[in-house]
Design a protein around this motif. Structure first.
Motif, PDB file in Angstrom:
ATOM      1  N   ALA A  25       6.584   6.844  -2.836  1.00 38.22           N
ATOM      2  CA  ALA A  25       7.284   5.572  -3.071  1.00 38.22           C
ATOM      3  C   ALA A  25       6.280   4.438  -3.272  1.00 38.22           C
ATOM      4  CB  ALA A  25       8.221   5.258  -1.910  1.00 38.22           C
ATOM      5  N   HIS A  26       5.275   4.394  -2.404  1.00 32.63           N
ATOM      6  CA  HIS A  26       4.305   3.306  -2.541  1.00 32.63           C
ATOM      7  C   HIS A  26       3.503   3.441  -3.830  1.00 32.63           C
ATOM      8  CE1 HIS A  26       1.263   0.395  -0.461  1.00 32.63           C
ATOM      9  NE2 HIS A  26       2.076  -0.218  -1.292  1.00 32.63           N
ATOM     10  N   ILE A 228      -0.974   5.584   2.721  1.00 30.87           N
ATOM     11  CA  ILE A 228      -2.359   5.986   2.488  1.00 30.87           C
ATOM     12  C   ILE A 228      -3.095   4.939   1.642  1.00 30.87           C
ATOM     13  CG2 ILE A 228      -1.911   7.387   0.398  1.00 30.87           C
ATOM     14  CD1 ILE A 228      -4.375   8.295   3.250  1.00 30.87           C
ATOM     15  N   PHE A 229      -2.345   4.211   0.809  1.00 36.04           N
ATOM     16  CA  PHE A 229      -2.967   3.197  -0.054  1.00 36.04           C
ATOM     17  C   PHE A 229      -3.423   1.980   0.748  1.00 36.04           C
ATOM     18  CE2 PHE A 229      -0.022   5.627  -2.641  1.00 36.04           C
ATOM     19  CZ  PHE A 229      -0.879   6.089  -3.634  1.00 36.04           C
ATOM     20  N   GLU A 230      -2.850   1.809   1.914  1.00 39.01           N
ATOM     21  CA  GLU A 230      -3.263   0.712   2.770  1.00 39.01           C
ATOM     22  C   GLU A 230      -4.295   1.170   3.797  1.00 39.01           C
ATOM     23  OE1 GLU A 230       1.193  -1.301   2.704  1.00 39.01           O
ATOM     24  OE2 GLU A 230       0.685   0.236   4.159  1.00 39.01           O
ATOM     25  N   TYR A 231      -4.096   2.392   4.258  1.00 39.61           N
ATOM     26  CA  TYR A 231      -4.955   2.916   5.327  1.00 39.61           C
ATOM     27  C   TYR A 231      -6.349   3.235   4.801  1.00 39.61           C
ATOM     28  CZ  TYR A 231      -6.295   5.744   9.389  1.00 39.61           C
ATOM     29  OH  TYR A 231      -6.914   6.242  10.494  1.00 39.61           O
ATOM     30  N   ARG A 232      -6.407   3.902   3.685  1.00 38.04           N
ATOM     31  CA  ARG A 232      -7.729   4.205   3.115  1.00 38.04           C
ATOM     32  C   ARG A 232      -7.610   4.256   1.590  1.00 38.04           C
ATOM     33  NH1 ARG A 232     -11.616   6.306   6.462  1.00 38.04           N
ATOM     34  NH2 ARG A 232     -10.295   5.259   7.986  1.00 38.04           N
ATOM     35  N   ALA A 238      -5.101   9.305  -1.446  1.00 33.52           N
ATOM     36  CA  ALA A 238      -4.530   8.209  -2.238  1.00 33.52           C
ATOM     37  C   ALA A 238      -4.538   8.598  -3.711  1.00 33.52           C
ATOM     38  CB  ALA A 238      -5.305   6.922  -2.007  1.00 33.52           C
ATOM     39  N   GLN A 239      -5.629   9.238  -4.133  1.00 29.03           N
ATOM     40  CA  GLN A 239      -5.696   9.692  -5.530  1.00 29.03           C
ATOM     41  C   GLN A 239      -4.632  10.757  -5.804  1.00 29.03           C
ATOM     42  OE1 GLN A 239      -9.753  10.995  -6.265  1.00 29.03           O
ATOM     43  NE2 GLN A 239     -10.578   9.046  -5.517  1.00 29.03           N
TER      44      GLN A 239
END
Ligand code: ADP
Ligand code: MG
Lengths: 254, 182
Positions: A25-26, A228-232, A238-239
């Protein structure tokens, strides 16, 4: 236009339904696609993973009980990303003590009444069960995303799930568009490859191309209420999810 | 140990049945109210399983509106000719789908004209679609209006399952515990 409404579903717990919902979703939201995620699990892990911890806030429960509209229950939690929490009475609906007996269409009606505005995608995070809540999800959607781990028991679980889906397809005379995602793929392991080969054999052109690998970071981020896009940002998980979002939009499969 | 090459680590393949599962599915059945042309209006899908008011005209019932047979039924004279007190039993076929629904309608209709008490044996059903369930529901309501009795006997698992999926089990009186939903 009506958004793609997708149930993220697998009756087995711990396969990565919630992790997939949150991070896919993110990732979609970051691509500018307006996304709504609905927490259909009374354990409300989805809300927690997005940092929303008010447990007594009403959510999809009130929509299903016909007391609130879906729009009223949408919380804007990130740019382009709305969340509908589970709500404290979702458990009661699962146990059929509210909402009347055997009501399979509570969610469908709630979704049907929603004007959706500009929403592109709606993801429904299903509970790890096969009760009335999952029946509601199956009633409400035409598209399913099934997260899968790469072990033998997951195949067993998938077999059971496909049996259930066939029943629903028969009874509801519909044909789900079903895709699978390898959501906790353990690389460098023979069994993972064999499981994947088996899955591809039965679900040709239905497995999303990107493998979401098993990583420590993905297991860590829910406890911080971060995706994950915020955490790392930029890490390989994230990729993975950024790439999965493109698979999801463009229908890239293996 | 079927159908796996020996090189695979997976000895037993739990998905093998998928290859043999017959592809047969009911071709087209009535769309569930609201599932097709959803966008149009929300009243169209209001309370479509909730109609229990038997005093009301079938025509006012949004749920059966798209059912041509229901109209035919509702148009029948609600004050029927004198009929037998004896019960009459009708067995449902293994596959009750759109193709079989017209015939079932005829059988139910003539039973309704003949007797006051109709037993429907649902034990053999292993496939039933929404059109048949709708027909049975309308039939039951019609019979109640005429002070007749309809009971659905020995419903099979599949029948119960289908009825409960559609929220009709109470109305059809084939309710069973939520356990075993699947
Ligand atoms: N790819 C992954 N790598 C590492 N841990 C994962 C991954 N996917 C899920 N997890 C972890 O596994 C557990 C179960 O995942 P979750 O998404 O909650 O599954 P489900 O919603 O299907 O029950 C959680 O602790 C989650 O953080
Ligand atoms: Mg979960």
């Amino acid at each position: 236009m009506k958004p793609r409404i997708v149930a993220v579903l697998n009756q087995k717990g711990g396969v990565g339904k919630t992790t997939t919902c949150v991070n896919l979703a993110h990732a979609l939201a970051k691509l500018g696609k307006p996304v709504t995620v609905i927490d259909l699990d009374p354990q409300h892990h989805l809300a927690v993973a997005l940092g929303e911890v008010a447990v007594d806030r009403s959510g999809i429960d009130a929509v299903m009980l016909g007391e609130r509209s879906l729009q009223e229950q949408m919380l804007s939690v990130r740019p382009c990303l709305s969340l509908v929490v589970a709500g404290p009475r979702l458990q009661a609906i699962e146990q059929l003590s509210e909402g009347g007996s055997h009501r399979g269409d509570l969610l469908r009606r709630g979704l049907a009444a929603c004007p959706w505005l500009d929403q592109a995608v709606v993801l429904i995070d299903c509970p790890p069960s096969s009760g009335i809540l999952v029946a509601n999800a199956l009633f409400a959607v035409d598209e399913l995303l099934v997260p899968m781990t790469s072990d033998f028991m997951a195949l067993q679980g998938l077999s059971h799930l496909m049996g259930t889906l066939k029943k629903f397809e028969q009874v509801l005379a519909k044909n789900y568009r079903t895709t699978l995602v390898m959501s906790r793929y353990i690389s460098n392991r023979r069994l993972s490859e064999d499981v994947l080969t088996t899955i591809k054999k039965y679900f040709p052109n239905q497995v999303l191309r990107t493998l979401i690998r098993e990583t420590a970071l993905l297991a860590e981020c829910p406890s911080f209420g971060k995706t994950i896009f915020e955490y790392r940002p930029g890490c390989r998980s994230a990729q993975d999810f950024a790439s999965l979002a493109v698979d999801f939009i463009e229908g890239r499969v293996m | 140990m079927a159908e796996n090459d020996d090189a695979s680590l997976i000895g037993y393949d739990p998905l093998a049945w998928l290859q043999h599962a017959e592809a047969a599915r009911p071709a087209a059945s009535w769309p569930l109210p609201g599932t097709e042309a959803e966008a149009s209006s929300q009243d169209a899908n209001q309370e479509w399983v909730e109609q229990t008011d038997t005093s009301e005209q079938a025509d006012d019932d949004g749920w059966v509106n798209d059912d041509a047979t229901a109209h035919a039924w509702a148009a029948d004279d609600p004050a029927p000719a004198p009929t037998s007190q004896q019960s009459l039993s009708i067995s449902l076929a293994t596959v009750q789908n759109m193709q079989a629904v017209a015939q079932l309608y005829q059988r139910l209709l003539s039973a309704l004209n003949e007797t006051d008490h109709i037993d429907i044996d649902a034990s053999a059903v292993n496939q039933i679609d929404t059109s048949t369930l709708q027909l049975l529901l309308v039939f039951k309501r019609t019979a109640i209006k005429q002070n007749k009795r309809v009971s659905i006997d020995f419903p099979s698992e599949r029948f119960i399952e289908a009825a409960s999926l559609l929220g009709l089990s109470q109305l059809l009186a084939v309710d069973h515990a939520a356990a075993g939903f699947f």
